[in-house]
Design a protein around this motif. Structure first.
Motif, PDB file in Angstrom:
ATOM      1  N   ASN A 182       0.834  -1.188   0.000  1.00 52.93           N
ATOM      2  CA  ASN A 182       0.000   0.000   0.000  1.00 52.93           C
ATOM      3  C   ASN A 182       0.881   1.255   0.000  1.00 52.93           C
ATOM      4  O   ASN A 182       0.550   2.265   0.602  1.00 52.93           O
ATOM      5  CB  ASN A 182      -0.954   0.005   1.207  1.00 52.93           C
ATOM      6  CG  ASN A 182      -2.159   0.877   0.977  1.00 52.93           C
ATOM      7  OD1 ASN A 182      -2.523   1.148  -0.164  1.00 52.93           O
ATOM      8  ND2 ASN A 182      -2.774   1.314   2.046  1.00 52.93           N
ATOM      9  N   TYR A 183       2.050   1.141  -0.659  1.00 52.41           N
ATOM     10  CA  TYR A 183       3.069   2.193  -0.624  1.00 52.41           C
ATOM     11  C   TYR A 183       3.630   2.499  -2.009  1.00 52.41           C
ATOM     12  O   TYR A 183       3.895   3.642  -2.328  1.00 52.41           O
ATOM     13  CB  TYR A 183       4.206   1.746   0.313  1.00 52.41           C
ATOM     14  CG  TYR A 183       5.104   2.854   0.789  1.00 52.41           C
ATOM     15  CD1 TYR A 183       4.776   3.597   1.917  1.00 52.41           C
ATOM     16  CD2 TYR A 183       6.290   3.141   0.128  1.00 52.41           C
ATOM     17  CE1 TYR A 183       5.608   4.610   2.367  1.00 52.41           C
ATOM     18  CE2 TYR A 183       7.130   4.152   0.572  1.00 52.41           C
ATOM     19  CZ  TYR A 183       6.781   4.876   1.696  1.00 52.41           C
ATOM     20  OH  TYR A 183       7.602   5.883   2.135  1.00 52.41           O
ATOM     21  N   PHE A 184       3.854   1.455  -2.806  1.00 57.61           N
ATOM     22  CA  PHE A 184       4.424   1.606  -4.143  1.00 57.61           C
ATOM     23  C   PHE A 184       3.519   0.971  -5.181  1.00 57.61           C
ATOM     24  O   PHE A 184       2.917  -0.067  -4.936  1.00 57.61           O
ATOM     25  CB  PHE A 184       5.763   0.857  -4.272  1.00 57.61           C
ATOM     26  CG  PHE A 184       6.895   1.445  -3.512  1.00 57.61           C
ATOM     27  CD1 PHE A 184       7.330   2.730  -3.749  1.00 57.61           C
ATOM     28  CD2 PHE A 184       7.557   0.682  -2.568  1.00 57.61           C
ATOM     29  CE1 PHE A 184       8.407   3.257  -3.057  1.00 57.61           C
ATOM     30  CE2 PHE A 184       8.634   1.197  -1.866  1.00 57.61           C
ATOM     31  CZ  PHE A 184       9.053   2.491  -2.109  1.00 57.61           C
ATOM     32  N   ASN A 185       3.491   1.561  -6.373  1.00 55.43           N
ATOM     33  CA  ASN A 185       2.969   0.873  -7.541  1.00 55.43           C
ATOM     34  C   ASN A 185       4.175   0.273  -8.240  1.00 55.43           C
ATOM     35  O   ASN A 185       5.177   0.952  -8.471  1.00 55.43           O
ATOM     36  CB  ASN A 185       2.226   1.833  -8.464  1.00 55.43           C
ATOM     37  CG  ASN A 185       0.894   2.236  -7.884  1.00 55.43           C
ATOM     38  OD1 ASN A 185       0.203   1.435  -7.287  1.00 55.43           O
ATOM     39  ND2 ASN A 185       0.532   3.490  -8.043  1.00 55.43           N
ATOM     40  N   VAL A 186       4.083  -1.004  -8.523  1.00 54.46           N
ATOM     41  CA  VAL A 186       5.195  -1.748  -9.122  1.00 54.46           C
ATOM     42  C   VAL A 186       4.738  -2.298 -10.456  1.00 54.46           C
ATOM     43  O   VAL A 186       3.585  -2.721 -10.602  1.00 54.46           O
ATOM     44  CB  VAL A 186       5.636  -2.908  -8.188  1.00 54.46           C
ATOM     45  CG1 VAL A 186       6.745  -3.731  -8.818  1.00 54.46           C
ATOM     46  CG2 VAL A 186       6.064  -2.370  -6.827  1.00 54.46           C
ATOM     47  N   ILE A 187       5.629  -2.287 -11.425  1.00 45.65           N
ATOM     48  CA  ILE A 187       5.331  -2.876 -12.725  1.00 45.65           C
ATOM     49  C   ILE A 187       6.334  -3.993 -12.994  1.00 45.65           C
ATOM     50  O   ILE A 187       7.527  -3.831 -12.762  1.00 45.65           O
ATOM     51  CB  ILE A 187       5.343  -1.822 -13.849  1.00 45.65           C
ATOM     52  CG1 ILE A 187       4.779  -2.404 -15.135  1.00 45.65           C
ATOM     53  CG2 ILE A 187       6.714  -1.225 -14.048  1.00 45.65           C
ATOM     54  CD1 ILE A 187       4.406  -1.368 -16.163  1.00 45.65           C
ATOM     55  N   LEU A 188       5.812  -5.130 -13.393  1.00 50.15           N
ATOM     56  CA  LEU A 188       6.634  -6.271 -13.795  1.00 50.15           C
ATOM     57  C   LEU A 188       6.483  -6.383 -15.308  1.00 50.15           C
ATOM     58  O   LEU A 188       5.372  -6.473 -15.815  1.00 50.15           O
ATOM     59  CB  LEU A 188       6.149  -7.543 -13.113  1.00 50.15           C
ATOM     60  CG  LEU A 188       6.933  -8.814 -13.436  1.00 50.15           C
ATOM     61  CD1 LEU A 188       6.956  -9.724 -12.227  1.00 50.15           C
ATOM     62  CD2 LEU A 188       6.393  -9.547 -14.636  1.00 50.15           C
ATOM     63  N   ASN A 189       7.595  -6.337 -16.004  1.00 47.86           N
ATOM     64  CA  ASN A 189       7.591  -6.487 -17.458  1.00 47.86           C
ATOM     65  C   ASN A 189       8.181  -7.844 -17.828  1.00 47.86           C
ATOM     66  O   ASN A 189       9.210  -8.240 -17.284  1.00 47.86           O
ATOM     67  CB  ASN A 189       8.402  -5.377 -18.124  1.00 47.86           C
ATOM     68  CG  ASN A 189       7.724  -4.044 -18.000  1.00 47.86           C
ATOM     69  OD1 ASN A 189       6.548  -3.911 -18.300  1.00 47.86           O
ATOM     70  ND2 ASN A 189       8.456  -3.044 -17.533  1.00 47.86           N
ATOM     71  N   TYR A 190       7.510  -8.517 -18.739  1.00 52.46           N
ATOM     72  CA  TYR A 190       7.968  -9.784 -19.294  1.00 52.46           C
ATOM     73  C   TYR A 190       8.079  -9.586 -20.797  1.00 52.46           C
ATOM     74  O   TYR A 190       7.126  -9.152 -21.443  1.00 52.46           O
ATOM     75  CB  TYR A 190       6.986 -10.914 -18.977  1.00 52.46           C
ATOM     76  CG  TYR A 190       7.402 -12.238 -19.580  1.00 52.46           C
ATOM     77  CD1 TYR A 190       8.050 -13.182 -18.808  1.00 52.46           C
ATOM     78  CD2 TYR A 190       7.154 -12.524 -20.922  1.00 52.46           C
ATOM     79  CE1 TYR A 190       8.446 -14.392 -19.374  1.00 52.46           C
ATOM     80  CE2 TYR A 190       7.552 -13.719 -21.478  1.00 52.46           C
ATOM     81  CZ  TYR A 190       8.196 -14.650 -20.701  1.00 52.46           C
ATOM     82  OH  TYR A 190       8.601 -15.835 -21.255  1.00 52.46           O
ATOM     83  N   ASP A 191       9.248  -9.898 -21.343  1.00 52.47           N
ATOM     84  CA  ASP A 191       9.458  -9.720 -22.785  1.00 52.47           C
ATOM     85  C   ASP A 191      10.405 -10.796 -23.294  1.00 52.47           C
ATOM     86  O   ASP A 191      11.584 -10.795 -22.966  1.00 52.47           O
ATOM     87  CB  ASP A 191      10.046  -8.331 -23.057  1.00 52.47           C
ATOM     88  CG  ASP A 191      10.133  -8.008 -24.537  1.00 52.47           C
ATOM     89  OD1 ASP A 191       9.903  -8.890 -25.376  1.00 52.47           O
ATOM     90  OD2 ASP A 191      10.429  -6.835 -24.848  1.00 52.47           O
ATOM     91  N   ARG A 192       9.856 -11.751 -24.049  1.00 48.07           N
ATOM     92  CA  ARG A 192      10.630 -12.818 -24.678  1.00 48.07           C
ATOM     93  C   ARG A 192      11.516 -13.584 -23.688  1.00 48.07           C
ATOM     94  O   ARG A 192      12.633 -13.935 -23.996  1.00 48.07           O
ATOM     95  CB  ARG A 192      11.470 -12.272 -25.826  1.00 48.07           C
ATOM     96  CG  ARG A 192      10.644 -11.785 -26.969  1.00 48.07           C
ATOM     97  CD  ARG A 192      11.482 -11.163 -28.018  1.00 48.07           C
ATOM     98  NE  ARG A 192      11.459  -9.721 -27.777  1.00 48.07           N
ATOM     99  CZ  ARG A 192      11.881  -8.814 -28.618  1.00 48.07           C
ATOM    100  NH1 ARG A 192      12.405  -9.158 -29.754  1.00 48.07           N
ATOM    101  NH2 ARG A 192      11.800  -7.544 -28.337  1.00 48.07           N
ATOM    102  N   GLY A 193      11.011 -13.828 -22.484  1.00 46.86           N
ATOM    103  CA  GLY A 193      11.731 -14.624 -21.500  1.00 46.86           C
ATOM    104  C   GLY A 193      12.443 -13.819 -20.440  1.00 46.86           C
ATOM    105  O   GLY A 193      12.739 -14.318 -19.370  1.00 46.86           O
TER     106      GLY A 193
END
Length: 113
Positions: free
Chosen positions: A49-60
Motif C-alpha cells: 500500500n506504498y508503491f505501484n510496481v510494474i513487472l515487465n515480461y518480454d521474450r523470456g
C-alpha cells in the motif's frame, strides 16, 4: 526460450507473488499482452500500500520497477530469465528491494516487520 503463453506465465507469476506477499500486495492489472509475434506483457500491482510496481515480461526476460510517473526505478534481482528463474528467490529479492525503500515505522504499523 519459453514455450508457455502469456496467460500461463502471468498466472504463475501472479500466484507466486500472492503466495509470497499475501496482504502486502493488491490491485493487479495486466496490459500490453501478446503471444504474437512473441510473448510479452506488463503486470502492475500495488505493494505494501506504498508503491505501484510494474513487472515487465518480454521474450523470456522479466523484472520489476517502481512506477515513478512516466519512468520506473529498476529493482535489482538475480532472476532475470523466466526459463531459469526460481520464483521464490525472485519474490524474496523483490521483497528485500521494496522493504529497503519503506520506512520501518510504516512496516511496523501494518505488522509487516
Amino acid at each position: 526460450m519459453q514455450n508457455k503463453g502469456y496467460e500461463t506465465i502471468k498466472n504463475e507469476i501472479k500466484n507466486a507473488l500472492k503466495k509470497h506477499f499475501d496482504d502486502r500486495i493488491s490491485s493487479f492489472s495486466v496490459f500490453g499482452q501478446t503471444d504474437i509475434p512473441y510473448t510479452m506483457f506488463s503486470l502492475q500491482f500495488t505493494a505494501y500500500n506504498y508503491f505501484n510496481v510494474i513487472l515487465n515480461y518480454d521474450r523470456g526476460s522479466f523484472g520489476c520497477s517502481i512506477v515513478n510517473g512516466d519512468a520506473g526505478l529498476g529493482l535489482k534481482n538475480s532472476q532475470q530469465w523466466y526459463d531459469e528463474a526460481d520464483l521464490d528467490v525472485f519474490c524474496k529479492e523483490l521483497r528485500e528491494q521494496l522493504e529497503l525503500r519503506i520506512p520501518d515505522k510504516f512496516l511496523e504499523y501494518h505488522g509487516w516487520k
